[in-house]
Write a protein that holds these residues in place. Structure first.
Motif, PDB file in Angstrom:
ATOM      1  N   MET A   1      -5.854  -5.803  16.616  1.00 58.01           N
ATOM      2  CA  MET A   1      -5.135  -5.743  15.343  1.00 58.01           C
ATOM      3  C   MET A   1      -4.269  -4.490  15.343  1.00 58.01           C
ATOM      4  O   MET A   1      -4.753  -3.399  15.643  1.00 58.01           O
ATOM      5  CB  MET A   1      -6.115  -5.714  14.168  1.00 58.01           C
ATOM      6  CG  MET A   1      -5.493  -5.360  12.826  1.00 58.01           C
ATOM      7  SD  MET A   1      -4.520  -6.705  12.095  1.00 58.01           S
ATOM      8  CE  MET A   1      -5.833  -7.747  11.456  1.00 58.01           C
ATOM      9  N   VAL A   2      -2.979  -4.649  15.030  1.00 57.93           N
ATOM     10  CA  VAL A   2      -2.053  -3.513  15.003  1.00 57.93           C
ATOM     11  C   VAL A   2      -1.632  -3.240  13.561  1.00 57.93           C
ATOM     12  O   VAL A   2      -1.147  -4.129  12.865  1.00 57.93           O
ATOM     13  CB  VAL A   2      -0.799  -3.790  15.865  1.00 57.93           C
ATOM     14  CG1 VAL A   2       0.224  -2.675  15.680  1.00 57.93           C
ATOM     15  CG2 VAL A   2      -1.184  -3.915  17.331  1.00 57.93           C
ATOM     16  N   LYS A   3      -1.853  -2.009  13.126  1.00 56.82           N
ATOM     17  CA  LYS A   3      -1.375  -1.546  11.815  1.00 56.82           C
ATOM     18  C   LYS A   3      -0.054  -0.822  12.074  1.00 56.82           C
ATOM     19  O   LYS A   3      -0.043   0.292  12.599  1.00 56.82           O
ATOM     20  CB  LYS A   3      -2.417  -0.650  11.163  1.00 56.82           C
ATOM     21  CG  LYS A   3      -3.711  -1.392  10.846  1.00 56.82           C
ATOM     22  CD  LYS A   3      -4.685  -0.572  10.023  1.00 56.82           C
ATOM     23  CE  LYS A   3      -5.379   0.465  10.834  1.00 56.82           C
ATOM     24  NZ  LYS A   3      -6.459   1.141  10.064  1.00 56.82           N
ATOM     25  N   LEU A   4       1.034  -1.470  11.713  1.00 56.62           N
ATOM     26  CA  LEU A   4       2.366  -1.041  12.130  1.00 56.62           C
ATOM     27  C   LEU A   4       3.015  -0.128  11.090  1.00 56.62           C
ATOM     28  O   LEU A   4       3.283  -0.534   9.961  1.00 56.62           O
ATOM     29  CB  LEU A   4       3.246  -2.277  12.361  1.00 56.62           C
ATOM     30  CG  LEU A   4       4.509  -2.104  13.200  1.00 56.62           C
ATOM     31  CD1 LEU A   4       4.185  -1.570  14.589  1.00 56.62           C
ATOM     32  CD2 LEU A   4       5.244  -3.438  13.308  1.00 56.62           C
ATOM     33  N   GLY A   5       3.270   1.112  11.477  1.00 52.99           N
ATOM     34  CA  GLY A   5       3.970   2.048  10.604  1.00 52.99           C
ATOM     35  C   GLY A   5       3.050   3.083   9.988  1.00 52.99           C
ATOM     36  O   GLY A   5       1.823   2.939   9.958  1.00 52.99           O
ATOM     37  N   ASN A   6       3.662   4.145   9.472  1.00 48.93           N
ATOM     38  CA  ASN A   6       2.903   5.250   8.889  1.00 48.93           C
ATOM     39  C   ASN A   6       2.053   4.812   7.707  1.00 48.93           C
ATOM     40  O   ASN A   6       0.893   5.216   7.573  1.00 48.93           O
ATOM     41  CB  ASN A   6       3.862   6.360   8.446  1.00 48.93           C
ATOM     42  CG  ASN A   6       4.553   7.029   9.619  1.00 48.93           C
ATOM     43  OD1 ASN A   6       4.362   6.643  10.771  1.00 48.93           O
ATOM     44  ND2 ASN A   6       5.376   8.024   9.332  1.00 48.93           N
ATOM     45  N   LEU A   7       2.610   3.984   6.827  1.00 45.54           N
ATOM     46  CA  LEU A   7       1.859   3.549   5.649  1.00 45.54           C
ATOM     47  C   LEU A   7       0.721   2.610   6.049  1.00 45.54           C
ATOM     48  O   LEU A   7      -0.380   2.704   5.512  1.00 45.54           O
ATOM     49  CB  LEU A   7       2.803   2.859   4.656  1.00 45.54           C
ATOM     50  CG  LEU A   7       3.940   3.716   4.099  1.00 45.54           C
ATOM     51  CD1 LEU A   7       4.790   2.917   3.115  1.00 45.54           C
ATOM     52  CD2 LEU A   7       3.388   4.972   3.421  1.00 45.54           C
ATOM     53  N   SER A   8       0.988   1.713   6.978  1.00 48.77           N
ATOM     54  CA  SER A   8      -0.047   0.772   7.428  1.00 48.77           C
ATOM     55  C   SER A   8      -1.215   1.499   8.075  1.00 48.77           C
ATOM     56  O   SER A   8      -2.375   1.073   7.957  1.00 48.77           O
ATOM     57  CB  SER A   8       0.548  -0.229   8.424  1.00 48.77           C
ATOM     58  OG  SER A   8       1.607  -0.960   7.854  1.00 48.77           O
ATOM     59  N   SER A   9      -0.925   2.591   8.770  1.00 49.75           N
ATOM     60  CA  SER A   9      -1.984   3.307   9.499  1.00 49.75           C
ATOM     61  C   SER A   9      -3.027   3.889   8.560  1.00 49.75           C
ATOM     62  O   SER A   9      -4.162   4.136   8.969  1.00 49.75           O
ATOM     63  CB  SER A   9      -1.372   4.426  10.354  1.00 49.75           C
ATOM     64  OG  SER A   9      -0.829   5.450   9.530  1.00 49.75           O
ATOM     65  N   GLU A  10      -2.663   4.096   7.283  1.00 49.11           N
ATOM     66  CA  GLU A  10      -3.596   4.670   6.322  1.00 49.11           C
ATOM     67  C   GLU A  10      -4.390   3.605   5.576  1.00 49.11           C
ATOM     68  O   GLU A  10      -5.278   3.938   4.788  1.00 49.11           O
ATOM     69  CB  GLU A  10      -2.843   5.550   5.323  1.00 49.11           C
ATOM     70  CG  GLU A  10      -2.178   6.765   5.952  1.00 49.11           C
ATOM     71  CD  GLU A  10      -1.521   7.670   4.913  1.00 49.11           C
ATOM     72  OE1 GLU A  10      -1.656   7.369   3.701  1.00 49.11           O
ATOM     73  OE2 GLU A  10      -0.890   8.660   5.307  1.00 49.11           O
ATOM     74  N   ILE A  11      -4.069   2.338   5.804  1.00 48.61           N
ATOM     75  CA  ILE A  11      -4.781   1.254   5.141  1.00 48.61           C
ATOM     76  C   ILE A  11      -6.069   0.954   5.899  1.00 48.61           C
ATOM     77  O   ILE A  11      -6.045   0.611   7.080  1.00 48.61           O
ATOM     78  CB  ILE A  11      -3.908  -0.020   5.069  1.00 48.61           C
ATOM     79  CG1 ILE A  11      -2.646   0.251   4.248  1.00 48.61           C
ATOM     80  CG2 ILE A  11      -4.688  -1.180   4.495  1.00 48.61           C
ATOM     81  CD1 ILE A  11      -2.899   0.540   2.787  1.00 48.61           C
ATOM     82  N   GLY A  12      -7.197   1.090   5.229  1.00 50.35           N
ATOM     83  CA  GLY A  12      -8.472   0.793   5.855  1.00 50.35           C
ATOM     84  C   GLY A  12      -8.798  -0.690   5.777  1.00 50.35           C
ATOM     85  O   GLY A  12      -8.551  -1.325   4.752  1.00 50.35           O
ATOM     86  N   LEU A  13      -9.324  -1.221   6.861  1.00 51.49           N
ATOM     87  CA  LEU A  13      -9.711  -2.633   6.913  1.00 51.49           C
ATOM     88  C   LEU A  13     -11.169  -2.741   7.354  1.00 51.49           C
ATOM     89  O   LEU A  13     -11.469  -3.283   8.418  1.00 51.49           O
ATOM     90  CB  LEU A  13      -8.800  -3.404   7.879  1.00 51.49           C
ATOM     91  CG  LEU A  13      -7.293  -3.378   7.598  1.00 51.49           C
ATOM     92  CD1 LEU A  13      -6.528  -4.074   8.706  1.00 51.49           C
ATOM     93  CD2 LEU A  13      -6.987  -4.013   6.242  1.00 51.49           C
ATOM     94  N   PRO A  14     -12.086  -2.264   6.527  1.00 54.66           N
ATOM     95  CA  PRO A  14     -13.494  -2.273   6.950  1.00 54.66           C
ATOM     96  C   PRO A  14     -14.080  -3.674   7.088  1.00 54.66           C
ATOM     97  O   PRO A  14     -15.034  -3.871   7.837  1.00 54.66           O
ATOM     98  CB  PRO A  14     -14.201  -1.487   5.828  1.00 54.66           C
ATOM     99  CG  PRO A  14     -13.312  -1.655   4.638  1.00 54.66           C
ATOM    100  CD  PRO A  14     -11.912  -1.669   5.190  1.00 54.66           C
TER     101      PRO A  14
END
Length: 253
Positions: free
Chosen positions: A45-58
Motif C-alpha cells: 500500500m502506497v500513501k502518496l504525498g506529504n498529506l497522505s503520509s500522515e494518514i494512519g491506516l491501522p
C-alpha cells in the motif's frame, strides 16, 4: 473548463498543520480512509504525498505501507515525486491520495502513474476539496489570502470520476464529509446529528469528498464463432445418386 495542467508549480503543503482546521480535517479523512482500506488486500500500500503520509491506516488489511513524499518529513519512507513513481508495473495493491491532486501541477500524470503501477483489481482511495461547498466558494473571497488552502485546485468529484473511468477504474464508493467552512479554523466539533442531516439531504455541499475506485482489467479471450458451415442439400445430386444406384442394381441382375 480549465485545463487540469497548471503552468507553474503550486505551493505544496508539508503537513496538515498548514491548512486551516488541519487536525480536524485530517481526523475526518483518516476515519473514512481507514474504513475503506480494510477492503484492500495484497502486499503493498502506497500513501502518496506529504498529506497522505500522515494518514494512519491501522485497520488496513495490508501491513506493508510505503509513505512516499516529495521531501523528507516525519514518517516518510521514500522520497520521490508523485508524477514519476519508482515502482514497476502492476506491483502496488492500493494507493492513498489524500488531497494530493488538489496541490498537483499535473494531476493527469499522477493518475497515469497510479494506473501503470497498480495491480489488476487494485484500489485507489482519493480525497479532495469540493468546489461547490462553502469552502469552495470562500476561496474567491478575501479571507485569509495567505493561507495555502487558496492554492488548492478544488477538482470536483465528478471530474475525478471521469478521469478514473477513462483509465479503466470502477467507482465503488463516494463519501461526503465535513459540512463546515474550512477557512474558519475555529469551527470544531460539529454535532454528529448535523453532519448526518447534511450528508443525507444535501451531500453536494460537503467540504471534502472521498472516492474509492477499483482497477478493472478485461481479459483477452478468443471469441469463437457461433455459426458453422453446414453442407447444402442438393436435390439434383440426390436424384443422380439414386439413378446410378438403380442402374448398378439392374446390371447386376
Amino acid at each position: 473548463m480549465k485545463s487540469a495542467f497548471h503552468p507553474k508549480p503550486l505551493r505544496y503543503p508539508q503537513s496538515w498543520s498548514e491548512l486551516p482546521g488541519g487536525e480536524e480535517l485530517k481526523q475526518a479523512i483518516e476515519g473514512v480512509c481507514d474504513e475503506l482500506s480494510q477492503r484492500v488486500f495484497g502486499y503493498n500500500m502506497v500513501k502518496l504525498g506529504n498529506l497522505s503520509s500522515e494518514i494512519g491506516l491501522p485497520g488496513s488489511a495490508i501491513r506493508h505501507h510505503v509513505a512516499q513524499t516529495q521531501i523528507a518529513v516525519k514518517g516518510s519512507t521514500l522520497i520521490s515525486y508523485s508524477d514519476n513513481l519508482p515502482y514497476i508495473e502492476n506491483s502496488i495493491d492500493g494507493f492513498l491520495l489524500a488531497n494530493e491532486l488538489d496541490f498537483a501541477q499535473d494531476p493527469h500524470e499522477i493518475l497515469r502513474e497510479v494506473d501503470r503501477t497498480v495491480t489488476a483489481n487494485g484500489y485507489v482511495i482519493i480525497s479532495g476539496f469540493n468546489p461547490y461547498s462553502l469552502t469552495g466558494l470562500a476561496r474567491f473571497l478575501p479571507i485569509k489570502k495567505g493561507n495555502i488552502l487558496h492554492q488548492a485546485r478544488f477538482f470536483s468529484a465528478g471530474r475525478i470520476k471521469d478521469w478514473l473511468q477513462l483509465l479503466g477504474f470502477e467507482i465503488v464508493e463516494h463519501r461526503h464529509i465535513l459540512f463546515s467552512m474550512l477557512f474558519a479554523s475555529h469551527n470544531k466539533g460539529q454535532p454528529a446529528a448535523w453532519q448526518q442531516w447534511c450528508s443525507r439531504y444535501c451531500p453536494w455541499c460537503s467540504s471534502v469528498y472521498v472516492l474509492m475506485a477499483r482497477k478493472r482489467t478485461i481479459p483477452m479471450t478468443t471469441v469463437k464463432p457461433k455459426w458453422k458451415v453446414k453442407p447444402r442439400f442438393s436435390a439434383v445430386g440426390a436424384s443422380m445418386r439414386d439413378a446410378a444406384s438403380r442402374v448398378t442394381h439392374s446390371s447386376n441382375r
